[in-house]
Design a protein around this motif. Structure first.
Motif, PDB file in Angstrom:
ATOM      1  N   PHE A   8       0.833  -1.204   0.000  1.00 61.16           N
ATOM      2  CA  PHE A   8       0.000   0.000   0.000  1.00 61.16           C
ATOM      3  C   PHE A   8       0.868   1.255   0.000  1.00 61.16           C
ATOM      4  N   ALA A   9       1.960   1.255   0.749  1.00 61.30           N
ATOM      5  CA  ALA A   9       2.869   2.398   0.782  1.00 61.30           C
ATOM      6  C   ALA A   9       3.513   2.618  -0.590  1.00 61.30           C
ATOM      7  N   VAL A  10       3.892   1.532  -1.241  1.00 61.77           N
ATOM      8  CA  VAL A  10       4.468   1.633  -2.582  1.00 61.77           C
ATOM      9  C   VAL A  10       3.420   2.178  -3.552  1.00 61.77           C
ATOM     10  N   HIS A  11       2.210   1.676  -3.426  1.00 59.65           N
ATOM     11  CA  HIS A  11       1.113   2.137  -4.277  1.00 59.65           C
ATOM     12  C   HIS A  11       0.877   3.637  -4.081  1.00 59.65           C
ATOM     13  N   GLU A  12       0.870   4.100  -2.861  1.00 58.05           N
ATOM     14  CA  GLU A  12       0.684   5.525  -2.573  1.00 58.05           C
ATOM     15  C   GLU A  12       1.797   6.360  -3.201  1.00 58.05           C
ATOM     16  N   ALA A  13       3.030   5.887  -3.120  1.00 58.16           N
ATOM     17  CA  ALA A  13       4.164   6.628  -3.675  1.00 58.16           C
ATOM     18  C   ALA A  13       4.049   6.729  -5.199  1.00 58.16           C
ATOM     19  N   VAL A  14       3.677   5.635  -5.836  1.00 52.53           N
ATOM     20  CA  VAL A  14       3.526   5.638  -7.291  1.00 52.53           C
ATOM     21  C   VAL A  14       2.396   6.581  -7.694  1.00 52.53           C
ATOM     22  N   CYS A  15       1.307   6.529  -6.988  1.00 57.69           N
ATOM     23  CA  CYS A  15       0.178   7.407  -7.302  1.00 57.69           C
ATOM     24  C   CYS A  15       0.531   8.879  -7.080  1.00 57.69           C
ATOM     25  N   ALA A  16       1.316   9.166  -6.067  1.00 61.46           N
ATOM     26  CA  ALA A  16       1.737  10.543  -5.812  1.00 61.46           C
ATOM     27  C   ALA A  16       2.584  11.070  -6.972  1.00 61.46           C
ATOM     28  N   GLU A  17       3.464  10.225  -7.509  1.00 62.81           N
ATOM     29  CA  GLU A  17       4.273  10.632  -8.668  1.00 62.81           C
ATOM     30  C   GLU A  17       3.389  10.868  -9.888  1.00 62.81           C
ATOM     31  N   ARG A  18       2.438   9.995 -10.098  1.00 62.66           N
ATOM     32  CA  ARG A  18       1.529  10.161 -11.233  1.00 62.66           C
ATOM     33  C   ARG A  18       0.710  11.437 -11.085  1.00 62.66           C
ATOM     34  N   TYR A  19       0.236  11.690  -9.883  1.00 64.14           N
ATOM     35  CA  TYR A  19      -0.557  12.893  -9.619  1.00 64.14           C
ATOM     36  C   TYR A  19       0.270  14.150  -9.890  1.00 64.14           C
ATOM     37  N   ALA A  20       1.537  14.151  -9.489  1.00 61.30           N
ATOM     38  CA  ALA A  20       2.412  15.297  -9.736  1.00 61.30           C
ATOM     39  C   ALA A  20       2.596  15.516 -11.237  1.00 61.30           C
ATOM     40  N   ALA A  21       2.740  14.448 -11.993  1.00 60.79           N
ATOM     41  CA  ALA A  21       2.885  14.567 -13.447  1.00 60.79           C
ATOM     42  C   ALA A  21       1.609  15.112 -14.081  1.00 60.79           C
ATOM     43  N   ILE A  22       0.466  14.678 -13.582  1.00 60.74           N
ATOM     44  CA  ILE A  22      -0.814  15.170 -14.099  1.00 60.74           C
ATOM     45  C   ILE A  22      -0.970  16.660 -13.800  1.00 60.74           C
ATOM     46  N   GLU A  23      -0.614  17.071 -12.588  1.00 64.31           N
ATOM     47  CA  GLU A  23      -0.684  18.488 -12.212  1.00 64.31           C
ATOM     48  C   GLU A  23       0.193  19.326 -13.132  1.00 64.31           C
ATOM     49  N   LYS A  24       1.398  18.853 -13.402  1.00 66.16           N
ATOM     50  CA  LYS A  24       2.322  19.565 -14.281  1.00 66.16           C
ATOM     51  C   LYS A  24       1.730  19.689 -15.686  1.00 66.16           C
ATOM     52  N   SER A  25       1.096  18.635 -16.145  1.00 63.12           N
ATOM     53  CA  SER A  25       0.471  18.637 -17.464  1.00 63.12           C
ATOM     54  C   SER A  25      -0.683  19.638 -17.518  1.00 63.12           C
ATOM     55  N   PHE A  26      -1.460  19.719 -16.460  1.00 64.11           N
ATOM     56  CA  PHE A  26      -2.564  20.677 -16.404  1.00 64.11           C
ATOM     57  C   PHE A  26      -2.061  22.110 -16.470  1.00 64.11           C
ATOM     58  N   ILE A  27      -0.971  22.395 -15.787  1.00 64.86           N
ATOM     59  CA  ILE A  27      -0.418  23.754 -15.787  1.00 64.86           C
ATOM     60  C   ILE A  27       0.044  24.126 -17.188  1.00 64.86           C
ATOM     61  N   GLY A  28       0.732  23.218 -17.851  1.00 64.94           N
ATOM     62  CA  GLY A  28       1.163  23.468 -19.227  1.00 64.94           C
ATOM     63  C   GLY A  28      -0.013  23.625 -20.176  1.00 64.94           C
ATOM     64  N   GLY A  29      -1.023  22.830 -19.991  1.00 61.57           N
ATOM     65  CA  GLY A  29      -2.224  22.908 -20.825  1.00 61.57           C
ATOM     66  C   GLY A  29      -2.985  24.197 -20.606  1.00 61.57           C
ATOM     67  N   ASP A  30      -2.969  24.703 -19.387  1.00 59.66           N
ATOM     68  CA  ASP A  30      -3.656  25.952 -19.077  1.00 59.66           C
ATOM     69  C   ASP A  30      -3.029  27.111 -19.842  1.00 59.66           C
TER      70      ASP A  30
END
Length: 64
Positions: A8-30
């Motif tokens: 579960f801890a590994v899963h949370e870490a992977v999801c946090a990285e994915r979420y950060a990448a998505i946030e970065k993509s949203f900023i660029g798209g904006d």
């Protein structure tokens, strides 16, 4: 139970990285969408008010 917590801890870490990448993509798209929005305003002005007026409007906005 330790194994489940570790997975579960590994899963949370992977999801946090994915979420950060998505946030970065949203900023660029904006930024891209804002540029597209301004271009659409110029096209709309050109169609509704004529190309000469739209050109003068762009010149005034850009300070030319």
């Amino acid at each position: 139970m330790d194994s489940v917590e570790k997975e579960f801890a590994v899963h949370e870490a992977v999801c946090a990285e994915r979420y950060a990448a998505i946030e970065k993509s949203f900023i660029g798209g904006d930024k891209r969408m804002t540029r597209i929005e301004y271009l659409l305003y110029v096209v709309i002005a050109g169609v509704l008010l004529g190309p000469v007026f739209a050109g003068e409007l762009v010149k005034k906005i850009l300070g030319l």
